[in-house]
Design a protein around this motif. Structure first.
Motif, PDB file in Angstrom:
ATOM      1  N   LEU A 262       0.823  -1.210   0.000  1.00 61.35           N
ATOM      2  CA  LEU A 262       0.000   0.000   0.000  1.00 61.35           C
ATOM      3  C   LEU A 262       0.855   1.256   0.000  1.00 61.35           C
ATOM      4  N   LEU A 263       2.076   1.129   0.505  1.00 60.14           N
ATOM      5  CA  LEU A 263       2.957   2.285   0.611  1.00 60.14           C
ATOM      6  C   LEU A 263       3.907   2.425  -0.567  1.00 60.14           C
ATOM      7  N   ALA A 338       7.362   5.326   3.542  1.00 59.32           N
ATOM      8  CA  ALA A 338       6.756   4.630   4.677  1.00 59.32           C
ATOM      9  C   ALA A 338       6.855   5.468   5.953  1.00 59.32           C
ATOM     10  N   LEU A 339       7.996   6.150   6.139  1.00 55.74           N
ATOM     11  CA  LEU A 339       8.175   6.999   7.320  1.00 55.74           C
ATOM     12  C   LEU A 339       7.198   8.165   7.308  1.00 55.74           C
ATOM     13  N   PHE A 340       7.038   8.814   6.156  1.00 53.14           N
ATOM     14  CA  PHE A 340       6.086   9.931   6.060  1.00 53.14           C
ATOM     15  C   PHE A 340       4.665   9.465   6.368  1.00 53.14           C
ATOM     16  N   ALA A 341       4.310   8.277   5.832  1.00 55.11           N
ATOM     17  CA  ALA A 341       2.972   7.753   6.110  1.00 55.11           C
ATOM     18  C   ALA A 341       2.799   7.463   7.595  1.00 55.11           C
ATOM     19  N   PHE A 342       3.855   6.961   8.233  1.00 55.93           N
ATOM     20  CA  PHE A 342       3.820   6.671   9.667  1.00 55.93           C
ATOM     21  C   PHE A 342       3.655   7.967  10.469  1.00 55.93           C
ATOM     22  N   ILE A 365       4.056  -1.527  11.408  1.00 52.65           N
ATOM     23  CA  ILE A 365       4.451  -0.207  10.900  1.00 52.65           C
ATOM     24  C   ILE A 365       5.964  -0.048  10.847  1.00 52.65           C
ATOM     25  N   LEU A 366       6.626  -0.347  11.946  1.00 49.89           N
ATOM     26  CA  LEU A 366       8.089  -0.181  11.949  1.00 49.89           C
ATOM     27  C   LEU A 366       8.795  -1.030  10.903  1.00 49.89           C
ATOM     28  N   PRO A 367       8.416  -2.304  10.674  1.00 43.58           N
ATOM     29  CA  PRO A 367       9.110  -3.082   9.631  1.00 43.58           C
ATOM     30  C   PRO A 367       9.001  -2.472   8.245  1.00 43.58           C
ATOM     31  N   ALA A 368       7.887  -1.790   7.967  1.00 43.24           N
ATOM     32  CA  ALA A 368       7.727  -1.162   6.656  1.00 43.24           C
ATOM     33  C   ALA A 368       8.772  -0.082   6.428  1.00 43.24           C
ATOM     34  N   VAL A 369       9.244   0.528   7.506  1.00 41.34           N
ATOM     35  CA  VAL A 369      10.321   1.518   7.404  1.00 41.34           C
ATOM     36  C   VAL A 369      11.676   0.844   7.529  1.00 41.34           C
ATOM     37  N   ALA A 370      11.794  -0.099   8.457  1.00 44.19           N
ATOM     38  CA  ALA A 370      13.094  -0.668   8.795  1.00 44.19           C
ATOM     39  C   ALA A 370      13.654  -1.563   7.693  1.00 44.19           C
ATOM     40  N   VAL A 371      12.804  -2.355   7.044  1.00 38.94           N
ATOM     41  CA  VAL A 371      13.314  -3.320   6.051  1.00 38.94           C
ATOM     42  C   VAL A 371      13.937  -2.626   4.847  1.00 38.94           C
ATOM     43  N   PRO A 372      13.235  -1.722   4.142  1.00 41.72           N
ATOM     44  CA  PRO A 372      13.903  -1.052   3.017  1.00 41.72           C
ATOM     45  C   PRO A 372      15.087  -0.202   3.462  1.00 41.72           C
ATOM     46  N   PRO A 443       3.298   6.066  -4.020  1.00 45.50           N
ATOM     47  CA  PRO A 443       2.118   6.762  -3.484  1.00 45.50           C
ATOM     48  C   PRO A 443       2.550   7.928  -2.607  1.00 45.50           C
ATOM     49  N   LEU A 444       1.805   8.991  -2.682  1.00 44.83           N
ATOM     50  CA  LEU A 444       2.139  10.188  -1.919  1.00 44.83           C
ATOM     51  C   LEU A 444       1.334  10.242  -0.629  1.00 44.83           C
ATOM     52  N   PRO A 445       1.934  10.721   0.455  1.00 43.17           N
ATOM     53  CA  PRO A 445       1.230  10.759   1.740  1.00 43.17           C
ATOM     54  C   PRO A 445       0.283  11.945   1.871  1.00 43.17           C
ATOM     55  N   PHE A 446      -0.104  12.555   0.772  1.00 41.37           N
ATOM     56  CA  PHE A 446      -1.074  13.651   0.823  1.00 41.37           C
ATOM     57  C   PHE A 446      -1.993  13.534  -0.398  1.00 41.37           C
ATOM     58  N   VAL A 447      -3.150  14.136  -0.304  1.00 37.56           N
ATOM     59  CA  VAL A 447      -4.156  14.041  -1.354  1.00 37.56           C
ATOM     60  C   VAL A 447      -3.738  14.916  -2.535  1.00 37.56           C
ATOM     61  N   VAL A 448      -3.825  14.362  -3.736  1.00 39.29           N
ATOM     62  CA  VAL A 448      -3.500  15.099  -4.946  1.00 39.29           C
ATOM     63  C   VAL A 448      -4.779  15.314  -5.740  1.00 39.29           C
ATOM     64  N   GLN A 449      -5.114  16.583  -6.015  1.00 36.36           N
ATOM     65  CA  GLN A 449      -6.288  16.896  -6.824  1.00 36.36           C
ATOM     66  C   GLN A 449      -6.011  16.506  -8.275  1.00 36.36           C
ATOM     67  N   LEU A 450      -7.036  16.107  -8.984  1.00 37.15           N
ATOM     68  CA  LEU A 450      -6.880  15.651 -10.365  1.00 37.15           C
ATOM     69  C   LEU A 450      -7.025  16.821 -11.332  1.00 37.15           C
ATOM     70  N   PRO A 451      -6.230  16.816 -12.418  1.00 37.74           N
ATOM     71  CA  PRO A 451      -6.352  17.893 -13.415  1.00 37.74           C
ATOM     72  C   PRO A 451      -7.555  17.652 -14.325  1.00 37.74           C
ATOM     73  N   GLN A 452      -7.888  18.654 -15.090  1.00 44.82           N
ATOM     74  CA  GLN A 452      -8.924  18.549 -16.116  1.00 44.82           C
ATOM     75  C   GLN A 452      -8.321  18.953 -17.450  1.00 44.82           C
ATOM     76  N   GLY A 453      -8.941  18.487 -18.531  1.00 46.18           N
ATOM     77  CA  GLY A 453      -8.408  18.754 -19.858  1.00 46.18           C
ATOM     78  C   GLY A 453      -7.780  17.506 -20.438  1.00 46.18           C
ATOM     79  N   LEU A 454      -8.013  17.262 -21.713  1.00 44.24           N
ATOM     80  CA  LEU A 454      -7.584  16.023 -22.356  1.00 44.24           C
ATOM     81  C   LEU A 454      -6.078  15.806 -22.266  1.00 44.24           C
TER      82      LEU A 454
END
Length: 838
Positions: A262-263, A338-342, A365-372, A443-454
């Motif tokens: 997921l991260l 993973a750290l930012f998400a934590f 949670i910690l293994p998701a940061v520690a392993v990589p 994946p980014l730890p913040f919401v990204v608004q979607l653009p419009q236009g083809l």
């Protein structure tokens, strides 16, 4: 009617193969049958076994000791047809390979013992986790476990104790890496049993003994440079595949790293999430599904980290610096994401620290940061083991093209973002967030608004995938490059000639030919000439130089190849070299028969010499004489005729002149190479041969036949005449001469004692394809007229897994610079089912 005998023969062949497998692997066959019958009888192939059956034969993780026999019986059952297939694979691979290595009784015994011990270890682990209310292990309680996972890997792990260093390290690395990956990413009971079985099997094989031991007294020996690279490459590859595994098994994956996917993988939003991001606008949702955040481009972008890390895994195995830093940066970025998400999770306003489950944080949670992060640190610590680069120009090209594409995509996106009216509905901060989404494949730890236009949506959906695919393609090409120095200089040529005059074999003079690079021993007294193709360092015969140091030089050259990430392969070397390579676990394969003539004893008398005497008598009647020259001393008229004859010979072939151990007209121009020319009274050249010198301690001790050409309308028997003239000419100088080997002439005889190996098949195909054009077999038959002695020439290789690469390298060495048309014709010849005829 005509097909019946063929069908019967094929049926008999299949039955013979099945019978052979049954004789060689009886224990494996019995175990497979037991699992299939037991699963079918208990209903595992239909709706699954009943509760009563599971109670009687399945491993009850809540209280296994009440029915202690299930520690063993659980290995012979499966709860579904999918589980049965996995169990059959575990037995077929694990016990099947072990049985070939250590025998039936030892393999079967280790399967039984491994099943019992791995089941007991699983039960103990789950009991401890349940007692401590562990967020992961307590979840596994209350389940019945059946399957042959622990026993299968235990048998294979134990059998590795009887393998040589190369395969022992590799199989143990694969076993442990895959077992750890399944345990951490899946985390179900079967994966823990798999890990317990692998560890127990490896320990038991070493401590109890499972056959002939070929290792030192230490439990784990220090791995070599090559095996260290292999270990790190395996770690990177396995932990790259892990997030993908956790994603496709999200329904039942409960391991500590099951949330890493997921991260690290870009997730496509579902219909509800996409509706909210588009403010429930149908046109926006359709456009995003086709071209934007839910498109194929977004899916490709989500797998970019996986693809890059898998590519880096292969590069690490080759010792590549680019692969090291790419894998290090990606793992560091994964750890940061993973750290930012934590941190974002901990800073959530509705989070109450008092209600925070500390065990959940530690396990999930910690293994998701520690392993990589640990992988990145491990790569950094071992960075000096990866010195191989593709050159500064290749690195600059990679950086220039990737940055150029990224800047172009970002600039075009900014222009279209403003042009298509996104400003107003969104702000510049949203634009920067969207650019981050395009440029960083995580994946980014913040919401990204979607653009419009083809166009904006199209770039948003496919731009990131384009950037990283360009980087991946160029990086993949760079990882396959190896810049061997083949430039010829006067000083380098003089050094090689000096070493050749110290000592070498009958083919050693070929070291001076084009396309060869040189490696020198530490003391400078020996050298190896080699070519690099497809990551293989293909030597021209064996080391040359001071004879006493040639064996040591072979080992040094192998170490040099490993350091440079190359596959060492000695080609057309004698049996003496094998003695020097025995301790390095090299195997050998016959590739040619060298024909040696003891010219001191030759008189051309007897029936077997009739063809030679006929050629000599006919040449005398026609006034044809043998003339001996260095090429530079030839009269211009003779040189012109040699070029004419050679061009005529080449133009008659659908492929160009071969290289590697077969010389052409350019190789005649060495002043130390002698040419024997058959010339008649009118000055017409009928044929020519060239002879390469063989030195021992500064003195010529033999000559080797190389170049052979005859005029199409020249007199029949000119080659017999030229070789007979050479015998007479050299008789007073040296005791023996060589007619060289006939490359690939004996390809059809390879592997006659059993099923041919991969490299044998390549050599057979290559030999048969080239035979109509080069006549290697007829050449070998021609040389046999001189009643020669034979010396086998071998190809020495260390890694059986590298045989396909070696086969391609041999093809590239013999046929350098094929055009597209010639390559297509050669491939058609190689795939022709009709065998080549002499």
């Amino acid at each position: 009617m005509t097909n019946e005998p063929l069908a019967a023969a094929e049926s008999r062949s299949r039955m013979a193969k099945l019978s052979s497998v049954a004789r060689q692997s009886p224990a494996t066959l019995v175990l497979l049958l037991l699992v299939m019958v037991a699963t079918a009888v208990t209903g595992g192939l239909s709706g699954g076994p009943s509760e009563d059956v599971l109670t009687a034969v399945g491993l009850d993780l809540d209280d296994v000791w009440v029915a202690w026999w299930t520690l063993l019986t659980s290995a012979f059952f499966a709860a579904s047809w999918q589980g049965m297939i996995i169990s059959l694979l575990a037995i077929g691979i694990g016990v099947g390979i072990a049985e070939r290595i250590v025998g039936s009784w030892r393999a079967a015994s280790m399967f039984v013992l491994g099943s019992v011990v791995s089941s007991a270890v699983l039960a103990v682990i789950v009991a401890l986790g349940t007692a401590n209310n562990d967020a992961w292990l307590a979840f596994l309680g209350g389940n019945y476990v059946v399957g042959a996972f622990g026993g299968g890997v235990a048998a294979l792990g134990a059998a590795t104790a009887s393998l040589n260093n190369l395969w022992r390290h590799r199989i143990r690395t694969w076993l442990l890496a895959l077992s750890v990956m399944f345990a951490l990413y899946l985390g179900n009971a079967e994966s823990l049993q798999l890990l317990a079985g692998a560890v127990f099997g490896i320990l038991a094989g070493r401590l109890l003994g499972t056959g002939q031991r070929v290792h030192t007294g230490r439990l784990f020996t220090r791995p070599s440079l090559r095996e260290t690279r292999f270990l790190l490459a395996t770690i990177v590859g396995v932990f790259a595949i892990g997030p993908f595994l956790s994603q496709i098994t999200a329904g039942f994956a409960v391991g500590p790293l099951s949330t890493v996917g997921l991260l690290t993988l870009q997730a496509r939003p579902d219909t509800g999430e996409l509706s909210q991001l588009c403010d429930f606008d149908d046109a926006c949702m359709k456009l995003q599904s086709l071209l934007g955040v839910s498109s194929v481009g977004a899916t490709v972008l989500s797998f970019i980290p996986l693809l890059l890390l898998v590519m880096c895994s292969e590069g690490l195995r080759r010792g590549r610096r680019l692969a090291l830093w790419t894998a290090l940066v990606i793992n560091a970025l994964v750890a940061l994401v993973a750290l930012f998400a934590f941190v974002e999770f901990l800073l959530a306003p509705d989070l109450e620290f008092a209600d925070l489950d500390k065990r959940f944080v530690v396990i999930y949670i910690l293994p998701a940061v520690a392993v990589p992060a640990a992988i990145a640190v491990l790569l950094f610590v071992h960075r000096r083991r990866f010195p191989v680069s593709s050159g500064i120009l290749a690195a600059k090209n990679l950086l220039r093209v990737t940055v150029g594409v990224a800047v172009l995509v970002a600039l075009l996106y900014v222009i279209m973002w403003f042009s298509e009216g996104n400003l107003g509905r969104l702000n510049v901060t949203d634009l920067l967030a969207q650019l981050t989404h395009i440029l960083i494949p995580f994946p980014l730890p913040f919401v990204v608004q979607l653009p419009q236009g083809l166009v904006s949506v199209l770039i948003y959906g496919f731009g990131g995938a384009l950037i990283w695919l360009v980087f991946g393609l160029i990086a993949f090409q760079n990882l396959r490059l190896y810049s061997a120095d083949t430039q010829k200089t006067a000083a380098g040529d003089a050094k090689v000639r000096t070493l050749l005059q110290e000592g070498g074999g009958s083919l050693s003079w070929m070291a001076l030919w084009a396309n060869n690079a040189y490696w020198y021993s530490a003391d400078g007294r020996n050298a190896v000439a080699y070519q690099v193709h497809n990551g293989v360092a293909l030597s021209v015969a064996g080391p040359f130089g001071v004879q006493e140091g040639q064996s040591g030089a072979a080992g040094e050259f192998v170490a040099h190849c490993i350091e440079q990430g190359l596959i060492p392969c000695f080609y057309s070397a004698t049996g003496q070299l094998g003695e020097a390579l025995d301790s390095l676990n090299f195997d050998r394969l016959e590739v040619a028969e060298e024909t040696l003539l003891n010219i001191e004893a030759m008189t051309f008398k007897g029936k077997e010499w009739q063809n030679v005497r006929t050629a000599l008598n006919r040449a005398d009647k026609l006034g044809i004489k043998d003339r001996w020259y260095a090429y530079s001393a030839m009269p211009p008229g003779i040189r012109a005729q040699l070029a004419e004859i050679s061009e005529e010979w080449v133009s008659d072939k659908s492929l160009p002149e071969m290289g590697f151990t077969l010389g052409g007209l350019d190789e005649l121009k060495d002043d130390q190479v002698l040419c024997c020319v058959a010339v008649d009274d009118d000055g017409l050249v009928h044929g020519v041969t060239s002879w390469l010198p063989v030195f021992t301690k500064g003195e010529i001790s033999g000559w080797t036949l190389d170049f052979m050409r005859r005029r199409t309308d020249g007199f029949k028997g000119v080659m017999e005449f030229l070789i007979a003239s050479a015998i007479t000419h050299f008789k007073a100088q040296v005791p023996m001469i060589s007619l060289s080997g006939s490359p690939l002439a004996n390809a059809d005889s390879l592997g006659t004692d059993g099923e041919p190996s991969a490299i044998e098949k390549v050599l057979v195909i290559l030999g048969n394809a080239l035979e109509p054009m080069y006549g290697f077999k007829s050449l070998a038959a021609f040389k046999s007229r001189f009643q020669p002695m034979h010396q086998t020439l071998y190809m020495y290789y260390q890694d059986p897994l590298a045989l396909p690469a070696i086969g391609l390298a041999i093809t590239a060495a013999y046929l350098p610079g094929l055009s597209a048309r010639q390559s297509a014709g050669f491939l058609r010849q190689m795939t022709n089912k009709e065998p080549a005829r002499d």
